[in-house]
Design a protein around this motif. Structure first.
Motif, short mmCIF file in Angstrom:
data_model
loop_
_atom_site.label_atom_id
_atom_site.label_comp_id
_atom_site.label_asym_id
_atom_site.label_seq_id
_atom_site.Cartn_x
_atom_site.Cartn_y
_atom_site.Cartn_z
N LEU A 256 0.82 -1.21 0.00
CA LEU A 256 0.00 0.00 0.00
C LEU A 256 0.86 1.26 0.00
O LEU A 256 0.58 2.22 -0.73
N LEU A 257 1.90 1.29 0.82
CA LEU A 257 2.70 2.52 0.94
C LEU A 257 3.28 2.95 -0.40
O LEU A 257 3.48 4.15 -0.63
N ARG A 258 3.53 2.02 -1.28
CA ARG A 258 4.12 2.39 -2.58
C ARG A 258 3.17 3.23 -3.42
O ARG A 258 3.62 3.90 -4.36
N TYR A 259 1.88 3.22 -3.09
CA TYR A 259 0.94 4.08 -3.82
C TYR A 259 1.06 5.54 -3.41
O TYR A 259 0.82 6.43 -4.22
N TYR A 260 1.40 5.79 -2.17
CA TYR A 260 1.45 7.17 -1.67
C TYR A 260 2.80 7.81 -2.02
O TYR A 260 3.56 8.22 -1.14
N ARG A 261 3.10 7.89 -3.29
CA ARG A 261 4.43 8.26 -3.74
C ARG A 261 4.78 9.72 -3.49
O ARG A 261 5.95 10.10 -3.51
N GLY A 262 3.79 10.56 -3.25
CA GLY A 262 4.06 11.97 -3.00
C GLY A 262 4.41 12.28 -1.56
O GLY A 262 4.71 13.43 -1.23
N SER A 263 4.40 11.28 -0.70
CA SER A 263 4.62 11.48 0.73
C SER A 263 5.90 10.81 1.20
O SER A 263 6.31 9.78 0.65
N ASP A 264 6.49 11.37 2.26
CA ASP A 264 7.51 10.65 3.01
C ASP A 264 6.80 9.61 3.86
O ASP A 264 5.92 9.95 4.67
N ARG A 265 7.18 8.34 3.72
CA ARG A 265 6.46 7.24 4.36
C ARG A 265 7.39 6.50 5.31
O ARG A 265 8.41 5.94 4.87
N THR A 266 7.02 6.49 6.59
CA THR A 266 7.80 5.81 7.61
C THR A 266 7.03 4.60 8.11
O THR A 266 5.87 4.73 8.52
N HIS A 267 7.66 3.45 8.08
CA HIS A 267 7.03 2.20 8.48
C HIS A 267 7.69 1.71 9.77
O HIS A 267 8.91 1.53 9.81
#
Length: 328
Positions: A256-267
């Motif tokens: 899922l996180l790969r869809y939110y490409r415009g955001s910095d994503r921390t898991h």
């Protein structure tokens, strides 16, 4: 926003908020100060087949710290359920593009200067990607968020879950005209479109079956429309995985996180052993047993954006040139 807990019990105000197509959604507002508008609104998105009332404790916690917290039921669930589910045409895409978007529109209209944060559990972390107004979101926090692609389920439970959710659920839905989840003891009842969408989801969000087990292939234009808005979300995103969550595995969360490409994503990852527990699973993050640890940790991030635990994955925002193209 003060980190100190308010002494007065939060106020609960049931309300109806229209989806973008006018469908009436049962919602509840939680707040501590009836005389002043809050500076921050927290919208809480439910998991599939879970009533908004389940999140009331967490909403009260946020309200006690100065937020206006909003819980709401998706169409077909809880306070947003019609007299007959058999006649309700609804999908998870509707939950995002119409229901969540309706909540966003209500907030933007009624509290235009408020900061908006979203807490999304399971499918609730997917829905902001379907929202035309998601550019107004200041922070997105997700818990076990994924879209139920069966090969991402925990390996030890994968084939049992495949049988339950991808064979028996659509079969029961075809027989009943909706998914009789309460009768089976499997979450809440679901509209048929939602159940089929879950059961027949492929490896990407562009693959969906919206109406029945016999659905025709979705046209290219509709597939693109499903994911069009993900790339316009540009806020920080913090994604929690729970180590014993059979749905929200690291593979599922990262998909899922790969869809939110415009955001910095921390898991980040949470384990039961941190709290001397044998299990947490997919749902317990929102139980008040975590009111002294995980909840304050999540609140600190919503307030400041500072991540208090070590990231297991970090995906920086990407330049977006083809918003409807996703690579996995």
């Amino acid at each position: 926003m003060s980190p100190e807990l308010q002494t007065e019990a939060p106020i609960e105000s049931p309300i109806q908020i229209p989806a973008t197509d006018g469908y009436p959604l049962g919602a509840c507002l939680y707040y501590s100060d009836a005389l002043h508008l809050p500076q921050t609104v927290a919208i809480i998105n439910c998991a599939t087949g879970v009533k908004a009332a389940y999140y009331a404790r967490y909403a009260k916690f946020l309200a006690a710290h100065g937020y206006l917290a909003i819980t709401y039921d998706y169409r077909g669930i809880g306070a947003s359920r019609p007299a007959s589910l058999r006649r309700l045409k609804a999908t998870k895409f509707d939950w995002g593009s119409k229901d969540f978007e309706g909540i966003m529109s209500w907030v933007i209209k009624n509290i235009p200067d408020a900061k908006i944060v979203v807490v999304g559990h399971s499918i609730g972390g997917v829905l902001p990607g379907f929202s035309a107004s998601n550019g107004r979101i200041d922070r997105l926090l997700t818990v076990g968020a994924q879209f139920a692609y069966w090969q991402d389920y925990a390996e030890h439970a994968r084939y049992r879950m495949l049988l339950k959710w991808h064979v028996l659920m659509p079969l029961a839905t075809t027989l009943a005209g909706f998914f009789p989840g309460r009768l089976l003891g499997w979450l809440e009842d679901l509209p048929a479109g939602v159940a089929y969408e879950w059961a027949f989801r492929g490896a990407t969000l562009s693959q969906r079956h919206s109406s029945s087990i016999f659905s025709k292939p979705v046209k290219h234009q509709e597939r693109c429309a499903n994911t069009h808005y993900f790339a316009q979300l540009h806020c920080p995103l913090l994604a929690y995985s729970i180590s014993d969550d059979n749905f929200g595995t690291p593979a599922a969360v990262m998909r899922l996180l790969r869809y939110y490409r415009g955001s910095d994503r921390t898991h980040v990852m949470v384990t039961p052993g941190e709290f001397a527990l044998s299990e947490i699973g997919h749902f317990a993050f929102f139980h008040d047993r975590f009111g002294q640890n995980l909840w304050p940790e999540s609140l600190a991030w919503l307030n400041t954006g500072n991540v208090s635990r070590q990231a297991v994955n970090f995906l920086p925002s990407e330049p977006i040139s083809e918003p409807d193209t996703y690579r996995f």
